[in-house]
Design an enzyme around this catalytic site. Sequence first.
Site, short mmCIF file in Angstrom:
data_model
loop_
_atom_site.label_atom_id
_atom_site.label_comp_id
_atom_site.label_asym_id
_atom_site.label_seq_id
_atom_site.Cartn_x
_atom_site.Cartn_y
_atom_site.Cartn_z
CG HIS A 84 -1.73 1.27 1.31
ND1 HIS A 84 -2.91 1.40 0.63
CD2 HIS A 84 -1.51 2.45 1.92
CE1 HIS A 84 -3.40 2.61 0.84
NE2 HIS A 84 -2.57 3.26 1.62
CG ASP A 163 -11.79 3.48 6.22
OD1 ASP A 163 -11.29 4.36 6.93
OD2 ASP A 163 -11.55 3.38 5.01
NE ARG A 170 -10.01 10.59 9.05
CZ ARG A 170 -9.14 9.79 8.40
NH1 ARG A 170 -9.54 8.62 7.92
NH2 ARG A 170 -7.90 10.13 8.24
CB SER A 185 -8.29 5.02 7.45
OG SER A 185 -8.74 5.03 6.13
CE LYS A 189 -8.98 2.09 3.47
NZ LYS A 189 -9.18 3.47 3.13
N1 URA Z 1 -5.92 6.81 2.82
C1 URA Z 1 -6.83 6.10 3.49
O1 URA Z 1 -7.26 5.02 3.06
N2 URA Z 1 -7.29 6.58 4.65
C2 URA Z 1 -6.87 7.75 5.18
O2 URA Z 1 -7.30 8.12 6.24
C3 URA Z 1 -5.90 8.48 4.46
C4 URA Z 1 -5.45 7.98 3.28
#
Ligand code: URA
Length: 429
Positions: A84, A163, A170, A185, A189
């Site tokens: 990621h 999320d 957010r 967050s 995932k």
């Molecule tokens: N990417 C995400 O998936 N979540 C965040 O809070 C910031 C960047």
Amino acid sequence: MTHSAVDVIAAKRDGHRLSDAQIDWVVAAYTRGDVADEQMSALAMAILLNGMDDAETARWTLAMIESGERLALPDVGRPLVDKHSTGGVGDKLTLPLAPLVAACGAAVPQLSGRGLGHTGGTLDKLEAIPGWRAELSTEEIAAQLAEVGAVVCATTPALAPADRRLYALRDVTGTVPSIPLIASSIMSKKIAEGTDGLVLDVKVGSGAFMRTREAAQELARRMVAIGAAEGLPTRALLTDMSVPLGRAVGNALEVAEAVEVLRGGGPPDVVELTLALAHAMLGLAGIDPEADVDPAEVLASGRAFEVWERMIAAQGGDPGAPLPTAAHVETVDAPASGVLTRLDALAVGTAAWRLGAGRARKEHPVQAAAGVRLLAGIGDEVRAGEPLLELHTDTPDAVPGARAALDDGLAIGDEPAERGPLLLDEVRA
Ligand code: URA
């Protein structure tokens, strides 16, 4: 015990730790709709201001995972390992990396999002390929992992739904830049996706979420700690994002550059980071990149390119089809002769975004062919009047805004200059 949203908000407002029970309750109640958006916004702001410690952050992550399902992938006969990136300008690394790691013997299940703001999303890039389809069922993901070894597709609505709601909230309440909220967050995932190992590319610099090395180190440490708490082996590389990666920024332009890398060429910085991330991923997958298989050799041999073609075709794409080109291309020329000393990632990313490569709101479309092609890099000699970069767009009205974004982003000097190191640090559990 019964909880109330106001008590949870007040506890964090007053600087207290949230208990496991409070976290479990508030995340579940928010997902059910029993905690209102305005209450969750207040809590997110209290968290942004007063933080969460590692144990709270790990519990928050778990509660977000539990708000949905975990992807039930069957054994595909190879170790699963994912990467990621926290996002950067010209960051197309997933495109060569996923097929490369698959060609080296691991399987890469990469569930991705679309881009927001000046950093592009991997799905937006791949959608520039005619016919390519992002949405896959769990069965299709599993079959492709077993047959091809790499899948890059859209995340499913069942993964960490808390999320998804919280991130949207957010985004409109000024609470994105909280390190515990970003860490939970991202990790919720990735853990829900069911990978066996995870490499994080935490970008540092003007074009990244994290502008300073200290902030990036803290984000990396937090995510690695969440991985350890949840039993997911995780490593983080801190990499430079003060200058765009490679020479192409924008969806189709980046796909073309990724294909160059897969054919054994491409810009040296993209190749260097692709190989560094491949080494880290293979290490987590239990494949020794020194003794078992050499990713550099696999890239040069064309075996990664073959996996790319199969990966794209498996999702309906035509890997041989011409990529879309922009209706309008113009150059930005060097205002003086000398050495290019500044090529700021945020400036180039903003220019590409204004040309149509990115979106301001998540429901906006992107232009496949829009973006910026860099014709010179840091340290290159340039001559007055010669082109420094190309602006590509289908909407020429966007060009003045893109040029304005580049105003302070480019500089030409008399002294030699060179790009700093790409790989800045590494964080392990
Ligand atoms: N990417 C995400 O998936 N979540 C965040 O809070 C910031 C960047």
